[in-house]
Design a protein around this motif. Structure first.
Motif, PDB file in Angstrom:
ATOM      1  N   HIS A   1      21.537  85.964  33.739  1.00 52.26           N
ATOM      2  CA  HIS A   1      22.033  85.721  32.344  1.00 52.26           C
ATOM      3  C   HIS A   1      20.676  84.772  31.704  1.00 52.26           C
ATOM      4  O   HIS A   1      21.235  84.260  30.720  1.00 52.26           O
ATOM      5  CB  HIS A   1      23.333  84.949  32.201  1.00 52.26           C
ATOM      6  N   GLY A   2      19.912  84.647  31.999  1.00 50.89           N
ATOM      7  CA  GLY A   2      18.765  84.057  31.304  1.00 50.89           C
ATOM      8  C   GLY A   2      18.677  82.624  31.550  1.00 50.89           C
ATOM      9  O   GLY A   2      17.937  81.914  30.564  1.00 50.89           O
ATOM     10  N   GLY A   3      19.147  82.038  32.469  1.00 52.46           N
ATOM     11  CA  GLY A   3      18.935  80.516  32.657  1.00 52.46           C
ATOM     12  C   GLY A   3      17.613  80.321  32.991  1.00 52.46           C
ATOM     13  O   GLY A   3      16.602  81.161  33.688  1.00 52.46           O
ATOM     14  N   GLU A   4      17.143  79.085  32.659  1.00 49.19           N
ATOM     15  CA  GLU A   4      15.692  78.624  33.183  1.00 49.19           C
ATOM     16  C   GLU A   4      15.455  78.230  34.460  1.00 49.19           C
ATOM     17  O   GLU A   4      14.468  78.244  35.107  1.00 49.19           O
ATOM     18  CB  GLU A   4      15.237  77.633  32.122  1.00 49.19           C
ATOM     19  N   ASP A   5      16.328  77.462  35.028  1.00 40.13           N
ATOM     20  CA  ASP A   5      16.120  76.657  36.175  1.00 40.13           C
ATOM     21  C   ASP A   5      17.458  76.171  36.849  1.00 40.13           C
ATOM     22  O   ASP A   5      18.463  75.966  36.201  1.00 40.13           O
ATOM     23  CB  ASP A   5      15.237  75.163  35.935  1.00 40.13           C
ATOM     24  N   LEU A   6      17.467  75.768  38.119  1.00 38.95           N
ATOM     25  CA  LEU A   6      18.462  75.125  38.788  1.00 38.95           C
ATOM     26  C   LEU A   6      18.066  74.376  39.739  1.00 38.95           C
ATOM     27  O   LEU A   6      17.329  74.309  40.575  1.00 38.95           O
ATOM     28  CB  LEU A   6      19.168  76.433  39.854  1.00 38.95           C
ATOM     29  N   ASN A   7      18.544  72.919  39.419  1.00 37.08           N
ATOM     30  CA  ASN A   7      18.069  71.897  40.194  1.00 37.08           C
ATOM     31  C   ASN A   7      19.053  70.962  41.155  1.00 37.08           C
ATOM     32  O   ASN A   7      20.328  71.340  40.907  1.00 37.08           O
ATOM     33  CB  ASN A   7      17.512  70.670  39.297  1.00 37.08           C
ATOM     34  N   ASP A   8      18.612  70.606  42.314  1.00 37.69           N
ATOM     35  CA  ASP A   8      19.441  69.934  43.028  1.00 37.69           C
ATOM     36  C   ASP A   8      19.669  68.585  42.642  1.00 37.69           C
ATOM     37  O   ASP A   8      18.539  67.678  42.622  1.00 37.69           O
ATOM     38  CB  ASP A   8      18.756  69.933  44.531  1.00 37.69           C
ATOM     39  N   GLU A   9      20.749  68.008  42.368  1.00 38.80           N
ATOM     40  CA  GLU A   9      20.895  66.625  41.880  1.00 38.80           C
ATOM     41  C   GLU A   9      21.934  65.854  42.837  1.00 38.80           C
ATOM     42  O   GLU A   9      22.673  65.157  42.427  1.00 38.80           O
ATOM     43  CB  GLU A   9      21.558  66.518  40.489  1.00 38.80           C
ATOM     44  N   GLY A  10      21.673  66.083  44.077  1.00 33.90           N
ATOM     45  CA  GLY A  10      22.208  65.200  45.052  1.00 33.90           C
ATOM     46  C   GLY A  10      23.831  65.822  45.485  1.00 33.90           C
ATOM     47  O   GLY A  10      23.753  66.691  46.167  1.00 33.90           O
ATOM     48  N   ASP A  11      24.794  65.325  44.623  1.00 32.29           N
ATOM     49  CA  ASP A  11      26.398  66.016  44.855  1.00 32.29           C
ATOM     50  C   ASP A  11      26.549  67.096  43.892  1.00 32.29           C
ATOM     51  O   ASP A  11      27.538  67.500  43.855  1.00 32.29           O
ATOM     52  CB  ASP A  11      27.335  64.738  44.810  1.00 32.29           C
ATOM     53  N   SER A  12      25.676  67.697  43.356  1.00 30.82           N
ATOM     54  CA  SER A  12      25.851  68.510  42.244  1.00 30.82           C
ATOM     55  C   SER A  12      24.474  69.237  42.025  1.00 30.82           C
ATOM     56  O   SER A  12      23.530  68.973  42.332  1.00 30.82           O
ATOM     57  CB  SER A  12      26.422  68.117  40.853  1.00 30.82           C
TER      58      SER A  12
END
Length: 248
Positions: A158-169
């Protein structure tokens, strides 16, 4: 943790979002009314569509949304708000942007200037810090709600740019134009979001420690508590241990 989501996390842990739900509603209604000046149909008014999405995320009643739109289009009598954006620096040179909607320009300018000066900051000229930020959609999902693989499939499709690991989310970044599509796809997959908004994301962050970090938190709290404030953005960062102390 990324700086732009850190302050939202601090506020969440302090319970500010629940304690100030009435203030959140007021700000959302003001934004809807101002956005509706560009047309009352959200299908052809992207700013209004985004404002309505934000209001629904806070479970605002549909009748409230409808009346705010009517005030903006002139069908109902309403207050004429002026948009003023302030740029400045906090302790340690942290960049800050404050977006306001006001019916009294002199009051707002005076109050914002006072808050900066009494908390170790100062206002800058137009454009002084804006170039350090870019507008992005930010969607946070608790790790218990979805796997990285499942979210990555949605982001890519769906055209998202990035997926980051932020610890618990997990934190998903999108271009503003793709934000609604990604958010709707996440909801359609039955995945709950912890936070979702179109916001300003800094290109780099300034980490503060000790008294300077505490002073910066007080400045941000003061700016956000001000009735005319709509949004506050900064490139402020602090370590996890101090964040827990502040949140406590």
């Amino acid at each position: 943790m990324s700086g732009h989501s850190k302050w939202a996390t601090i506020k969440h842990k302090k319970g500010a979002l629940d304690a100030k739900r009435g203030k959140i509603f007021t700000r959302l209604l003001k934004e809807i009314a101002v956005a509706a000046k560009g047309g009352g149909n959200p299908d052809s008014n992207a700013r209004l569509r985004t404002a309505i999405t934000a209001a629904k995320a806070e479970n605002m009643p549909q009748d409230n949304i409808k009346r705010a739109i009517q005030r903006g289009t002139g069908e109902l009598e309403g207050v004429n708000y002026e948009e003023i954006t302030f740029e400045g620096y906090g302790p340690g040179g942290v960049a800050i942007i404050v977006e306001t909607l006001t019916d009294n320009r002199n009051r707002t300018v005076s109050e914002i200037r006072h808050m900066f000066s009494k908390n170790g900051g100062n206002l800058g000229s137009t454009g002084s810090v804006l170039h350090m930020f870019s507008k992005k959609g930010v969607i946070a999902v608790e790790k218990s709600a979805a796997s990285e693989e499942k979210l990555m499939d949605i982001v890519l499709e769906h055209g998202g740019e990035d997926l980051n690991d932020e610890g618990d989310s997990w934190e998903i970044l999108t271009d503003p134009a793709s934000y609604e599509g990604v958010l709707n796809a996440i909801k359609a997959a039955g995945i709950a979001t912890a936070m979702n908004q179109v916001t300003m994301v800094a290109s780099n962050y300034t980490k503060l420690e000790g008294p300077a970090a505490g002073q910066m938190v007080r400045l941000l709290e003061g700016l956000e508590d001000f009735d005319d404030t709509q949004n506050v953005y900064s490139n402020f960062d602090m370590d996890a241990e101090q964040m827990e102390q502040v949140a406590g």
